[in-house]
Structure formats: structure tokens, C-alpha cells
Design an enzyme around this catalytic site. Sequence first.
Site, PDB file in Angstrom:
ATOM      1  CG  HIS A  91      -0.363   0.276   2.518  1.00 54.88           C
ATOM      2  ND1 HIS A  91      -0.038  -0.722   3.416  1.00 54.88           N
ATOM      3  CD2 HIS A  91      -0.014   1.442   3.129  1.00 54.88           C
ATOM      4  CE1 HIS A  91       0.468  -0.179   4.508  1.00 54.88           C
ATOM      5  NE2 HIS A  91       0.496   1.123   4.359  1.00 54.88           N
ATOM      6  CG  ASP A 121       0.064  -4.072   2.943  1.00 60.13           C
ATOM      7  OD1 ASP A 121       0.194  -3.431   1.887  1.00 60.13           O
ATOM      8  OD2 ASP A 121       0.053  -3.544   4.074  1.00 60.13           O
ATOM      9  N   GLY A 195       3.319   6.239   8.011  1.00 60.79           N
ATOM     10  CA  GLY A 195       4.711   6.426   7.616  1.00 60.79           C
ATOM     11  C   GLY A 195       5.623   5.346   8.157  1.00 60.79           C
ATOM     12  CB  SER A 197       3.218   1.348   6.339  1.00 63.12           C
ATOM     13  OG  SER A 197       2.061   1.568   7.096  1.00 63.12           O
ATOM     14  N   GLY A 250     -14.364 -18.524  -9.329  1.00 66.33           N
ATOM     15  CA  GLY A 250     -15.397 -17.739  -9.976  1.00 66.33           C
ATOM     16  C   GLY A 250     -16.760 -17.780  -9.317  1.00 66.33           C
TER      17      GLY A 250
END
Length: 347
Positions: A91, A121, A195, A197, A250
Site C-alpha cells: 500500500h 501487503d 509512515g 508502514s 469464480g
Amino acid sequence: MELQDRQDTPEFSPLALPDEAAFSSSPGRLEHKDAGLLDAYSRAVTGAVERVSPAVVKIHAQGPVRNGRQEGGSGSGFLFTPDGLIITNSHVVHRAEKIHVTFPGGESGMADLIGEDPDSDLAILRVGFSPAPAATLGSSRSLRVGQLAIALGNPYGFQFTVTAGVVSALGRSMRSKSGRMIDEIIQTDAALNPGSSGGPLVDSAGNVIGVNTATIHGAQGLCFAIGVDSAKYVAGELIKHGKITRSYIGLAGQNVPLHRRLVHYYGLSGDTSVLVVSVQRGGPAERAGIREGDLLIAFQGKPIAGIDQLHRYLTGQEIDHKLTISILRNSRKLDLEIKPEARPEMD
């Protein structure tokens, strides 16, 4: 029975108190003992910080211009190979057009995005220079609740900040922005802020045990890091392939309880399942014969207790392999053959 004061209550024994010398009238005696304890803690923190801090970087990501505004943000990362590979959060750099990194020593330059995985992430960057020794990757499998945890990063754009605490809990799960669950999350009370992260969470020896990733807004002392063992796997895949490939079948579903009679009749190991609420046209689920209203109860003989568990089964190894998915339809158990496909990339 009424409680009354007793006259024969024994006095506290001096044997139950700390060493009498600690309460010496000498004003420096107690301070000296406390200083020794603090020094041991301080030495552990400062030693770990000195070992890993040169590898910690500040990241500024510049995104596209939208509605007249330049998108972007800042975060943290750390060098983990001698040839300039940096690990950070997805991110922090998602959709970035330019990525600038700065080392604590002042060295700075542009970085290339090698690959990212929004589901975990995590992202890998490469810089063309390596002014500091790489951080040492430890292990998150051997962690114990209560052990020292030190977080390094650049919160709110402040260059290089250190916070310390303990490992508060292990084995947490949290949902990524893509909606998929991230497992083996470390909870710590080492303070994190915007910040931070992508910065490293390290142990007392300065070995990286996690990648700082999130806080809970409004909560105090609830901070989270991705376990370094998970990060190693994701980093390896991103370096080799630039992405993590996962399978999908799906359909959309929701977690629902199973009737106790069905659980007992079919000898099911759990009392929850996934109700199919929609099926993608032409997708693997439709070709397998799955319909809206079916209950998914097992995948390759392993119980499906909910959507998150089904996601864990759908790794890249299942792609284009014929597998068995068990369903309940109108109280009848059916075993269907399904062939998962590579999940389309999501923006």
C-alpha cells in the site's frame, strides 16, 4: 457472614520484602540498582537499532495526477540483500509512478518496483546502489509472547524513528485492502504511525522478525506486523515472477451455519459452510455445475468453514488441476470436479 477487623492479623514479615540494601538511606543506592536494570534494557534496544538502522529507508511514492492533485505518500522499507533489494508494504507504493528512497546516511535515489502483492501487503523495490549492510532476516516461527520487539520507520515523514515494546500476541489474522486474509500476523505494542508502514520489526539481536503494516485507528497499543517467514516466501516469489499467482473458482459466497441434522447425517467436521450467492458466467464454478444456493462444505476432502478458509486452499498450485469440491444441494451431498484458474490481476 459479617467481616470484622481482627486484632491477631500478623505483621508483614521482612522476609517478604526486597533486599533491605535496596532501601538504604543513601540516596544513590536505589538509583544505582534501577540504573543497572535500565542499562540492560537500553543496551538491548540501542544495540539492535545500531545493527539494523543503516538499512532502513524512507520511501516517497509519487502517483498519477487525478482531479488536479498529485497522488502519493510516504512510508518506510529496509534493505534485505547486498544487491539493493528493499522490502516494504504494497500500500506504500501501489500505483506509484516514481519511487524515491533515502537512507539514514543521506544517500538517496530512485527505486524500481520489482513486484507487489496486495493480498499480503508486501512489495519489493530495487535501488542501483547499496550504501549500507543489509538487514538480517530472522524467523517469526520461534517468537514468544512477551519478548522484546523494536519498530523502526519514518512516521509522519520524520526521518528515522524508533519505538520499543513487546510481542503482544501471535497468529493474528487481518484483512488486506484486497479483501483477502493475511495470516500469521504479529501483534505488538511498539507504537506505529502513518509512515511507519514497511519498516522492520526486530528482536533484541537486531534480526528482522516482521514487516510493520498497520494500526487500528482509535486504539492504543494495537499495532501489527507481517511475520518475516511469510515475507520471505512472498519476497522470493516476487523476485522470481514479479507477482504472486493464486487460483480462483469464480463465485461469490457468504458464511452460513449448517443445520445440526446435516452435520450429523453426513458426519461433517464443522458446523459452518459457504453459501453460493452468485456464480461467474463461464468461470470454473459454473463449468463444474455449481449453482446459486449451493453450500460449499469441502475442498479436496478438507472442510470449508468459511470464505477465508476457501481462499487459503486456492493457492497457485491448484491452477488447471482437476480437483474435488463437495457441496450440499437441497440437503443432498454432491462431489463435483472443478478446475481452478489463475486469478485475474486486480488493480
